[in-house]
Motif scaffolding. Structure first.
Motif, PDB file in Angstrom:
ATOM      1  N   LYS A  50      -5.393  -1.124  -2.839  1.00 56.61           N
ATOM      2  CA  LYS A  50      -5.072  -1.595  -4.186  1.00 56.61           C
ATOM      3  C   LYS A  50      -5.830  -0.781  -5.240  1.00 56.61           C
ATOM      4  CE  LYS A  50      -4.036  -6.301  -2.634  1.00 56.61           C
ATOM      5  NZ  LYS A  50      -4.502  -7.709  -2.581  1.00 56.61           N
ATOM      6  N   ALA A  51      -7.064  -0.414  -4.921  1.00 58.09           N
ATOM      7  CA  ALA A  51      -7.847   0.403  -5.848  1.00 58.09           C
ATOM      8  C   ALA A  51      -7.220   1.780  -6.020  1.00 58.09           C
ATOM      9  CB  ALA A  51      -9.284   0.534  -5.340  1.00 58.09           C
ATOM     10  N   LEU A  52      -6.678   2.321  -4.938  1.00 62.79           N
ATOM     11  CA  LEU A  52      -5.986   3.614  -5.012  1.00 62.79           C
ATOM     12  C   LEU A  52      -4.779   3.513  -5.940  1.00 62.79           C
ATOM     13  CD1 LEU A  52      -5.488   6.536  -4.038  1.00 62.79           C
ATOM     14  CD2 LEU A  52      -4.188   5.554  -2.125  1.00 62.79           C
ATOM     15  N   ALA A  53      -4.018   2.444  -5.793  1.00 59.27           N
ATOM     16  CA  ALA A  53      -2.853   2.253  -6.650  1.00 59.27           C
ATOM     17  C   ALA A  53      -3.258   2.140  -8.114  1.00 59.27           C
ATOM     18  CB  ALA A  53      -2.074   1.016  -6.208  1.00 59.27           C
ATOM     19  N   ARG A  54      -4.337   1.412  -8.378  1.00 61.10           N
ATOM     20  CA  ARG A  54      -4.810   1.300  -9.763  1.00 61.10           C
ATOM     21  C   ARG A  54      -5.247   2.658 -10.296  1.00 61.10           C
ATOM     22  NH1 ARG A  54      -7.325  -3.375  -7.724  1.00 61.10           N
ATOM     23  NH2 ARG A  54      -9.350  -2.292  -7.643  1.00 61.10           N
ATOM     24  N   ARG A  55      -5.900   3.426  -9.468  1.00 60.44           N
ATOM     25  CA  ARG A  55      -6.372   4.742  -9.896  1.00 60.44           C
ATOM     26  C   ARG A  55      -5.194   5.659 -10.246  1.00 60.44           C
ATOM     27  NH1 ARG A  55     -11.357   7.986  -7.304  1.00 60.44           N
ATOM     28  NH2 ARG A  55     -11.159   9.945  -8.466  1.00 60.44           N
ATOM     29  N   LEU A  56      -4.132   5.584  -9.484  1.00 56.55           N
ATOM     30  CA  LEU A  56      -2.961   6.425  -9.747  1.00 56.55           C
ATOM     31  C   LEU A  56      -2.187   5.939 -10.977  1.00 56.55           C
ATOM     32  CD1 LEU A  56      -1.756   7.017  -6.086  1.00 56.55           C
ATOM     33  CD2 LEU A  56      -2.908   8.655  -7.586  1.00 56.55           C
ATOM     34  N   ASN A  57      -2.359   4.658 -11.312  1.00 59.62           N
ATOM     35  CA  ASN A  57      -1.858   4.132 -12.583  1.00 59.62           C
ATOM     36  C   ASN A  57      -0.372   4.426 -12.814  1.00 59.62           C
ATOM     37  OD1 ASN A  57      -2.156   2.756 -15.054  1.00 59.62           O
ATOM     38  ND2 ASN A  57      -2.591   4.655 -16.161  1.00 59.62           N
ATOM     39  N   GLY A  58       0.437   4.164 -11.799  1.00 57.26           N
ATOM     40  CA  GLY A  58       1.882   4.321 -11.953  1.00 57.26           C
ATOM     41  C   GLY A  58       2.401   5.736 -11.828  1.00 57.26           C
ATOM     42  N   LEU A  59       1.545   6.696 -11.487  1.00 62.57           N
ATOM     43  CA  LEU A  59       1.974   8.088 -11.347  1.00 62.57           C
ATOM     44  C   LEU A  59       3.101   8.197 -10.327  1.00 62.57           C
ATOM     45  CD1 LEU A  59       1.367  11.171 -11.917  1.00 62.57           C
ATOM     46  CD2 LEU A  59      -0.069  11.058  -9.849  1.00 62.57           C
ATOM     47  N   PRO A  60       4.248   8.762 -10.680  1.00 62.08           N
ATOM     48  CA  PRO A  60       5.327   8.924  -9.707  1.00 62.08           C
ATOM     49  C   PRO A  60       4.895   9.851  -8.565  1.00 62.08           C
ATOM     50  CG  PRO A  60       6.174   9.146 -11.936  1.00 62.08           C
ATOM     51  CD  PRO A  60       4.675   9.155 -12.041  1.00 62.08           C
ATOM     52  N   ILE A  61       5.108   9.410  -7.336  1.00 57.52           N
ATOM     53  CA  ILE A  61       4.764  10.195  -6.154  1.00 57.52           C
ATOM     54  C   ILE A  61       6.058  10.660  -5.496  1.00 57.52           C
ATOM     55  CG2 ILE A  61       3.679  10.174  -3.878  1.00 57.52           C
ATOM     56  CD1 ILE A  61       1.663  10.041  -6.128  1.00 57.52           C
ATOM     57  N   ASP A  62       6.249  11.964  -5.457  1.00 59.27           N
ATOM     58  CA  ASP A  62       7.460  12.522  -4.858  1.00 59.27           C
ATOM     59  C   ASP A  62       7.368  12.614  -3.343  1.00 59.27           C
ATOM     60  OD1 ASP A  62       9.112  13.593  -7.327  1.00 59.27           O
ATOM     61  OD2 ASP A  62       7.020  14.113  -7.683  1.00 59.27           O
ATOM     62  N   LEU A  63       6.162  12.813  -2.831  1.00 59.07           N
ATOM     63  CA  LEU A  63       5.965  12.900  -1.384  1.00 59.07           C
ATOM     64  C   LEU A  63       4.631  12.269  -1.021  1.00 59.07           C
ATOM     65  CD1 LEU A  63       6.662  13.936   1.481  1.00 59.07           C
ATOM     66  CD2 LEU A  63       5.583  16.119   0.842  1.00 59.07           C
ATOM     67  N   LEU A  64       4.689  11.248  -0.184  1.00 60.25           N
ATOM     68  CA  LEU A  64       3.492  10.613   0.356  1.00 60.25           C
ATOM     69  C   LEU A  64       3.384  11.014   1.816  1.00 60.25           C
ATOM     70  CD1 LEU A  64       1.122   8.587   0.441  1.00 60.25           C
ATOM     71  CD2 LEU A  64       2.814   6.794   0.909  1.00 60.25           C
ATOM     72  N   VAL A  65       2.301  11.682   2.175  1.00 59.56           N
ATOM     73  CA  VAL A  65       2.074  12.088   3.558  1.00 59.56           C
ATOM     74  C   VAL A  65       0.997  11.195   4.159  1.00 59.56           C
ATOM     75  CG1 VAL A  65       1.503  13.972   5.119  1.00 59.56           C
ATOM     76  CG2 VAL A  65       2.659  14.468   2.952  1.00 59.56           C
ATOM     77  N   CYS A  66       1.400  10.325   5.059  1.00 57.54           N
ATOM     78  CA  CYS A  66       0.464   9.417   5.740  1.00 57.54           C
ATOM     79  C   CYS A  66      -0.081  10.156   6.959  1.00 57.54           C
ATOM     80  CB  CYS A  66       1.168   8.123   6.130  1.00 57.54           C
ATOM     81  SG  CYS A  66       1.716   7.144   4.723  1.00 57.54           S
ATOM     82  N   ASN A  67      -1.186  10.840   6.745  1.00 52.91           N
ATOM     83  CA  ASN A  67      -1.753  11.717   7.759  1.00 52.91           C
ATOM     84  C   ASN A  67      -3.016  11.159   8.401  1.00 52.91           C
ATOM     85  OD1 ASN A  67      -2.504  14.487   9.004  1.00 52.91           O
ATOM     86  ND2 ASN A  67      -4.205  14.063   7.623  1.00 52.91           N
TER      87      ASN A  67
END
Length: 214
Positions: A50-67
């Motif tokens: 949740k803290a990561l999501a708040r930090r990104l503050n709605g930034l559109p993510i075109d590619l999420l790599v779950c590595n």
């Protein structure tokens, strides 16, 4: 195009991050502990997600790599090994961590109609079961199943999901005896990510484009 890669402090994650930055693609990486310009993020912790999501503050993510992942049971013996703590750690990172990350960043992915790439392993395949590495194989199989179901649920929203085997790579996890270099893996993986679309969502492929049997 904006990319976020989890587990980017070393190995394939670090190589992927370097690749995208070399091509001047906006790319962010995460790591469990603060390091350089990487974002501190513990994939096993819902509060951290949740803290990561708040930090990104709605930034559109075109590619999420779950590595982000661990191979905690390498070399364990069937008779005395595979302690419960290893199962807990492995599933928390390799499976729950993927879900928590995707769940937390759904608004960011929706904003871009982005893609999700889950780094699993050919060792997840039920058709390839030579024995051993029970925890790693089981957790990567669960990650594969998770990815396939996410693909079904997110396809109507225009979000494609692919599940990938990076190859046996000369990293700390893969060891010096592995078959390919991080650069070879990244070249293949980045091509697979670029090709991923709604027509191929739910795919399970090797870094070289070979389809892997479920």
């Amino acid at each position: 195009m904006t990319i976020l890669i989890t587990g980017a402090s070393r190995g394939i994650g670090a190589a992927l991050l370097a690749h995208y930055r070399h091509t001047s693609t906006p790319a962010f990486g995460t790591t469990r502990h603060a390091e350089g310009d990487l974002i501190p993020y513990d994939v096993t912790d819902a509060t951290s997600a949740k803290a990561l999501a708040r930090r990104l503050n709605g930034l559109p993510i075109d590619l999420l790599v779950c590595n982000a992942g661990v191979y905690a049971d390498k070399g364990q013996a069937l008779e005395q090994g595979y302690a419960p703590a290893l199962w807990e750690r492995s599933f928390a990172t390799n499976v729950t961590g993927v879900f928590l990350t995707v769940q937390a960043l759904l608004p960011n992915l929706r904003a871009a109609q982005g893609k999700i790439a889950i780094i699993s392993s050919a060792m997840a395949s039920d058709a390839r079961a030579p024995g051993g590495s029970y925890i790693y194989r089981a957790s990567k199989a669960a990650a594969l199943n998770l990815g396939r179901n996410l693909a079904a649920d997110l396809k109507p929203e225009g979000i494609a999901v692919g599940i990938y085997h990076p190859g046996w790579v000369k990293t700390e996890m893969g060891g010096p005896q592995a078959e390919i270099t991080p650069a070879q893996s990244v070249a293949g993986l980045s091509a697979r990510f670029a090709a991923l679309d709604l027509a191929t969502t739910g795919c399970f492929e090797s870094y070289d484009g070979t389809a892997i049997p479920f």
